[in-house]
Design a protein around this motif. Sequence first.
Motif, short mmCIF file in Angstrom:
data_model
loop_
_atom_site.label_atom_id
_atom_site.label_comp_id
_atom_site.label_asym_id
_atom_site.label_seq_id
_atom_site.Cartn_x
_atom_site.Cartn_y
_atom_site.Cartn_z
N GLU A 1 -9.75 -20.56 -20.59
CA GLU A 1 -10.14 -21.80 -21.27
C GLU A 1 -11.39 -21.59 -22.12
O GLU A 1 -11.50 -22.08 -23.25
N ALA A 2 -12.37 -20.83 -21.57
CA ALA A 2 -13.60 -20.54 -22.32
C ALA A 2 -13.29 -19.73 -23.58
O ALA A 2 -13.85 -20.00 -24.66
N SER A 3 -12.39 -18.74 -23.46
CA SER A 3 -12.02 -17.92 -24.63
C SER A 3 -11.33 -18.75 -25.68
O SER A 3 -11.58 -18.61 -26.88
N THR A 4 -10.46 -19.65 -25.25
CA THR A 4 -9.75 -20.52 -26.20
C THR A 4 -10.73 -21.41 -26.94
O THR A 4 -10.65 -21.57 -28.16
N GLN A 5 -11.66 -22.01 -26.21
CA GLN A 5 -12.67 -22.89 -26.81
C GLN A 5 -13.55 -22.12 -27.80
O GLN A 5 -13.88 -22.60 -28.89
#
Length: 596
Positions: free
Chosen positions: A587-591
């Motif tokens: 999720e952090a990478s996507t954001q």
Amino acid sequence: MIKGRKALHDYEEDITPNIFRKQINDDSCELLETLKCYVEQQWKTMIPDQWFHRFLEQQISESRESYNKILTRAAEYGSKFTKDNGLLSLIIQFLFEFDDDNIENTDVFNQLWNSLICEGLQGIRHYEDFIAPNVLQQQLQNDQSPLHLALLDYFSEELKNFLQQKEININRPEIFKIALDFIQKYNEFIKAGFPFEIVDGDNFYFPYSFLFEALKPFCNHRTLVISVIGPQNSGKSTLLNYMFGTLFDVRDGRCTRGIYGSFVKTNRTDFEYILLIDTEGLLSIGREDPEFDRRIVLFCLAVSHIVLVNMVGEVSTTLQSMLTLCTDSLEKMGADLNIENNRAAIDRIISDLKKFGLGESIDIRKETFHTLPSAYKKEGQTLISNAKLPKAVKTAPEFIECVQSLCGEIIHSAESYLDRVKECLDPLQWLSSSKTIFDTLQKFSDLTYYQDIYERRLDDEIREHIRNDLTKIFSADFRDGLIIESSHKTEQEIHELFLSKQNKIQETARENLRALFKLLKVPDTLRRRTEQFLSVQIIEMFNALQTSTIAVNERERVKLIVRNGEGDLQKLIQDVIQSGQQMSIQEASTQFNRMF
């Protein structure tokens, strides 16, 4: 298993002292007996030849003490005396009376091995003191003797490897037997003094693997190498035949194709053989390949102690240039009846060698030029001779006398050379060195590309001019300016910018080069070669500069992204912390990717 019981010394610190002393010193210890059983089993399984198993049984029944001594030696020292063929190594130890002290502390085993590999069965004659007379005669006279069969096994393995390299089917017994018989007969052929091919003139091919097998009988025999070069039909083969008693082919036209050799036995102590090298005629009308001629000359200069340059009439300008050029390449890795007619040519060669700093590479002096009369004379018409029949041709006695005198001078020259270098290789060492030289000639065409040394020096001068010119063009200011001009451009835009700059610089540099061509009067072949060199240099420099510019732009873009997005990233981190929510790595990478 490799070092035998002696390997215990490598692990002495890891073994209890009393156990170590017992296992290393006691000849009836458990370790040695186990190793003996293992070795004996290896003999039976690793060497499948039935004749060898019968030979072992015979040794056990007739000489159990000798058998146990060799078995214990193998367990004690491992593979130390096995060499690269276990069968032959064992047969040598069983047949020859070596005690452990003799075989361990002297080099006699290695010397005997080399003698057998190089000379075959006859090599055992040098070691008659170590073998019973009746055993010696049996090995020499019986083609089913253990030593003969073991040598056959050794050479069979070598031949299999050679045939497999040439992709020849070794599973057909008749092919393998023919090849093995041929190698053996070719050895005898060469030892008898008959000429053999060194370099295939039609394909410029050096049959190293085959020659290595063929020349093994000459191993450890110091050899003087003398080669002859000269124009076609100048009498090179005839000269060697009358001077050293060789059997090179002699006839009108191109009688030698490529490079051939012939061994002559001597009764000297400083060298035991002379290897005479006969070469294809230079400046041949049939071949008309100057680069091939230069390869022949350079090869002979590089692999020979002495090079004879044989000519008829005047020394041609082409041959003078070729000698000087090939001597220069070497740095980088008799005549007319009246010698005064060639004095100018001789002086020019000597002058050119000194002028270009090559005087130490090849010994050419006025004293090394000799004149010979014609080898043959036609008989004149007599009252009883038939004018319609061909005239008889006989060898001129004065030619034979002069040749024998010249031969003495050549050998004397060789003595002086060998006294200076203190080195005389055996044929296998010479072959290895010659292979390296041949491969170098194949790999670096520049060694024989140029017509003469002046053309090579001219090419060096032009290339140095190109390097200096390009250094000025691609200055630090030019490179920095190009990087600045390329900033904020896409990769495709950078490519188009560089291509435009490259075309302009190529055109300018080409115009400057053509002006230099006119000034230096550069020949057409060298012009094309140099223009190609210039083009490649410019293209490679722009390619390297373009790659580095794209990398610089990429780094600046990343820095800009990080700098501009730093506040947004800090806000996101604070929001996540205050909300108390947890984000997975995905999720952090996507954001992060969404933001940047």
